[in-house]
Write an enzyme that holds these catalytic residues in place. Structure first.
Site, mmCIF file in Angstrom:
data_model
loop_
_atom_site.group_PDB
_atom_site.id
_atom_site.type_symbol
_atom_site.label_atom_id
_atom_site.label_comp_id
_atom_site.label_asym_id
_atom_site.label_seq_id
_atom_site.Cartn_x
_atom_site.Cartn_y
_atom_site.Cartn_z
ATOM 1 C CB THR A 199 45.291 -14.233 20.815
ATOM 2 O OG1 THR A 199 44.501 -13.949 19.653
ATOM 3 C CG2 THR A 199 46.687 -13.703 20.549
ATOM 4 N N GLY A 259 47.955 -24.478 -0.192
ATOM 5 C CA GLY A 259 48.131 -24.263 -1.634
ATOM 6 C C GLY A 259 47.073 -23.341 -2.219
ATOM 7 N NE ARG A 310 43.929 -28.407 -2.229
ATOM 8 C CZ ARG A 310 44.596 -27.511 -2.955
ATOM 9 N NH1 ARG A 310 44.556 -27.558 -4.264
ATOM 10 N NH2 ARG A 310 45.311 -26.598 -2.365
ATOM 11 C CG MET A 316 38.193 -16.242 13.280
ATOM 12 S SD MET A 316 38.032 -16.615 15.033
ATOM 13 C CE MET A 316 36.240 -16.554 15.211
ATOM 14 C CG ASP A 354 43.174 -13.179 15.924
ATOM 15 O OD1 ASP A 354 42.717 -14.120 15.235
ATOM 16 O OD2 ASP A 354 42.459 -12.335 16.481
ATOM 17 N NE ARG A 373 48.058 -23.703 -15.378
ATOM 18 C CZ ARG A 373 47.886 -22.728 -14.482
ATOM 19 N NH1 ARG A 373 47.900 -21.470 -14.859
ATOM 20 N NH2 ARG A 373 47.696 -23.016 -13.221
ATOM 21 N N GLY A 397 39.535 -13.260 24.148
ATOM 22 C CA GLY A 397 39.192 -14.391 23.270
ATOM 23 C C GLY A 397 39.967 -15.630 23.679
ATOM 24 N NE ARG A 449 35.530 -10.692 23.980
ATOM 25 C CZ ARG A 449 36.592 -10.914 23.230
ATOM 26 N NH1 ARG A 449 37.693 -10.220 23.388
ATOM 27 N NH2 ARG A 449 36.575 -11.831 22.287
ATOM 28 N NE ARG A 470 38.010 -9.183 15.595
ATOM 29 C CZ ARG A 470 37.869 -8.965 16.894
ATOM 30 N NH1 ARG A 470 37.444 -7.812 17.331
ATOM 31 N NH2 ARG A 470 38.148 -9.904 17.770
ATOM 32 C CE LYS A 478 44.373 -24.203 -9.302
ATOM 33 N NZ LYS A 478 45.328 -23.306 -8.751
ATOM 34 C CE LYS A 479 38.851 -30.786 -14.766
ATOM 35 N NZ LYS A 479 38.570 -30.212 -16.081
ATOM 36 C CG HIS A 480 41.059 -26.971 -6.966
ATOM 37 N ND1 HIS A 480 41.583 -28.136 -7.505
ATOM 38 C CD2 HIS A 480 42.097 -26.298 -6.427
ATOM 39 C CE1 HIS A 480 42.885 -28.145 -7.284
ATOM 40 N NE2 HIS A 480 43.218 -27.045 -6.623
ATOM 41 C CG ASP A 485 46.394 -10.046 17.400
ATOM 42 O OD1 ASP A 485 46.615 -10.761 18.397
ATOM 43 O OD2 ASP A 485 45.323 -9.437 17.247
ATOM 44 C CD GLN A 490 39.111 -19.793 11.580
ATOM 45 O OE1 GLN A 490 40.084 -19.341 10.999
ATOM 46 N NE2 GLN A 490 37.932 -19.182 11.566
ATOM 47 C CG ASP A 515 46.415 -5.523 21.807
ATOM 48 O OD1 ASP A 515 47.647 -5.424 21.836
ATOM 49 O OD2 ASP A 515 45.636 -4.561 21.718
HETATM 50 P P1 ADP Z 1 41.926 -9.964 24.085
HETATM 51 O O1 ADP Z 1 42.710 -10.058 25.347
HETATM 52 O O2 ADP Z 1 41.693 -11.296 23.456
HETATM 53 O O3 ADP Z 1 42.501 -8.929 23.147
HETATM 54 P P2 ADP Z 1 39.784 -8.071 24.844
HETATM 55 O O4 ADP Z 1 40.265 -6.976 23.962
HETATM 56 O O5 ADP Z 1 38.333 -8.332 24.934
HETATM 57 O O6 ADP Z 1 40.453 -9.481 24.454
HETATM 58 O O7 ADP Z 1 40.351 -7.769 26.296
HETATM 59 C C1 ADP Z 1 40.076 -8.668 27.367
HETATM 60 C C2 ADP Z 1 39.815 -7.921 28.633
HETATM 61 O O8 ADP Z 1 40.979 -7.168 29.007
HETATM 62 C C3 ADP Z 1 38.711 -6.881 28.554
HETATM 63 O O9 ADP Z 1 37.436 -7.445 28.668
HETATM 64 C C4 ADP Z 1 39.054 -5.988 29.725
HETATM 65 O O10 ADP Z 1 38.634 -6.577 30.936
HETATM 66 C C5 ADP Z 1 40.573 -5.983 29.683
HETATM 67 N N1 ADP Z 1 41.051 -4.801 28.935
HETATM 68 C C6 ADP Z 1 40.954 -4.557 27.605
HETATM 69 N N2 ADP Z 1 41.458 -3.348 27.259
HETATM 70 C C7 ADP Z 1 41.899 -2.791 28.424
HETATM 71 C C8 ADP Z 1 42.538 -1.542 28.770
HETATM 72 N N3 ADP Z 1 42.811 -0.618 27.837
HETATM 73 N N4 ADP Z 1 42.856 -1.334 30.065
HETATM 74 C C9 ADP Z 1 42.582 -2.249 31.014
HETATM 75 N N5 ADP Z 1 41.983 -3.440 30.764
HETATM 76 C C10 ADP Z 1 41.641 -3.714 29.496
#
Ligand code: ADP
Length: 321
Positions: free
Chosen positions: A125, A185, A154, A169, A127, A211, A11, A72, A171, A213-215, A129, A252, A103
């Protein structure tokens, strides 16, 4: 190391271009050659690899998205895919690679490292995360985009005395909802990391209305459920306020990166090059308590999990009375 490459994967996130720029400029400053790889791991395997120079990253720092494109490519999860990618890198004389992504992209970098090819991950990313860092590139921009939308919602919520469920966003991680919710807020923030009680939320909406509050603004992370589903649950619980749902979605993910994201991206990019120059791969760069850190990418992914700052959840509960 004399020749490295850089790719963006998964992403996209605002600030990825600033990170690529930093990798390219720092590498050139250090006397190294740097190649770009289009379309993430798909481009690596296809050999879509080309030299980058100082000018090729000119005028990119302020641009959202990624000029190296992203894709991907599930085939990279296979051993054959990974070895084919390494073959292409070696064919171009590349000795190390910087992977900017989330990730999934980090898992790809981890596999390259396991096969003995030095890879350094930069967390990109919206996120937030990724384990091993307090902040990821793109998170600050996404929060500010969501906040801008909440501020606008708002206004209209107040004019029409409405309740808005704003789906943002996130997940698996509630970071965007927490930050945008506290900054905006919000009356309630609904995130995957915390249970919610629909009756309690209803009681609070009703108390607010009494009280004068409007929104009402409820910020909902998409990972919990859809905005409409949540609005339906509110209705079932007895909500009779005029309720609308706003799904912010991919807005986003785009837009000019904030100063904070550009600075973070610049730091990460330059640091990743320093590591590769020293011949150090298998690392994930991050920032913890404002200090740059480089951690073992395998250990980071295997043994650590990102944790949202749940003190923000309590803070919002204390302030949205
Ligand atoms: P993000 O990096 O945002 O989490 P993805 O989960 O789509 O996005 O992963 C991006 C790319 O990384 C995938 O399309 C794939 O090419 C590679 N990838 C994802 N998971 C693995 C994995 N377990 N082992 C090797 N390459 C991976």
């Amino acid at each position: 190391m004399k020749r490295i490459a850089v790719l963006t994967s998964g992403g996209d996130a605002p600030g990825m271009n600033a990170a690529v720029r930093a990798v390219v400029r720092k590498a050139i400053t250090e006397g190294m050659e740097v190649f770009g790889i289009n379309y993430g791991y798909a481009g690596m395997v296809a050999g879509d690899i080309f030299p980058l120079d100082i000018a090729s990253v000119g005028d990119k720092i302020a641009r959202g998205g990624t000029f190296l494109y992203s894709a991907r490519y599930p085939e990279f999860a296979t051993r054959e895919g990974q070895l084919a990618g390494i073959d292409q890198l070696k064919k171009h004389g590349i000795e190390g690679v910087v992977v900017i992504g989330g990730d999934g992209s980090y898992h790809g970098a981890m596999r390259l490292t396991e096969h003995g090819f030095p890879a350094v991950g930069i967390p990109g990313t919206i996120d937030n995360d990724i384990p091993g860092t307090d902040y990821t590139i793109g998170f600050d921009t996404a929060v500010n985009t969501a906040l801008d939308a909440i501020d606008r919602l708002r206004d209209t919520a107040t004019s029409h005395v409405r309740t808005f469920v704003v789906e943002v966003m996130g997940r698996g991680a509630g970071d965007i909802a927490l930050w945008a919710g506290v900054a905006g807020g919000a009356d309630d923030i609904i995130i995957p990391e915390h249970d919610f009680d629909i009756k309690e939320i209803m009681t609070r909406i009703e108390a607010g209305r009494k009280r004068g509050k409007k929104h009402t603004i409820i910020v909902l992370a998409e990972g919990v459920m859809g905005g409409q589903e949540f609005a339906d649950k509110l209705k079932e619980a007895g909500n009779d306020t005029d309720t609308r749902v706003s799904i912010l979605g991919h807005v986003q993910r785009g837009g000019m990166p904030t100063a904070r994201d550009r600075v973070l991206a610049s730091k990460f990019g330059a640091y990743a090059v320093e590591l590769l120059k020293e011949g150090r791969g298998g690392l994930a760069v991050g920032i913890e308590k404002e200090e740059l850190v480089a951690k073992d990418i395998i250990d980071t992914l295997t043994n650590h999990k990102h944790k949202a700052d749940l003190s923000l959840y309590q803070l919002n509960a204390d302030l949205s009375i």
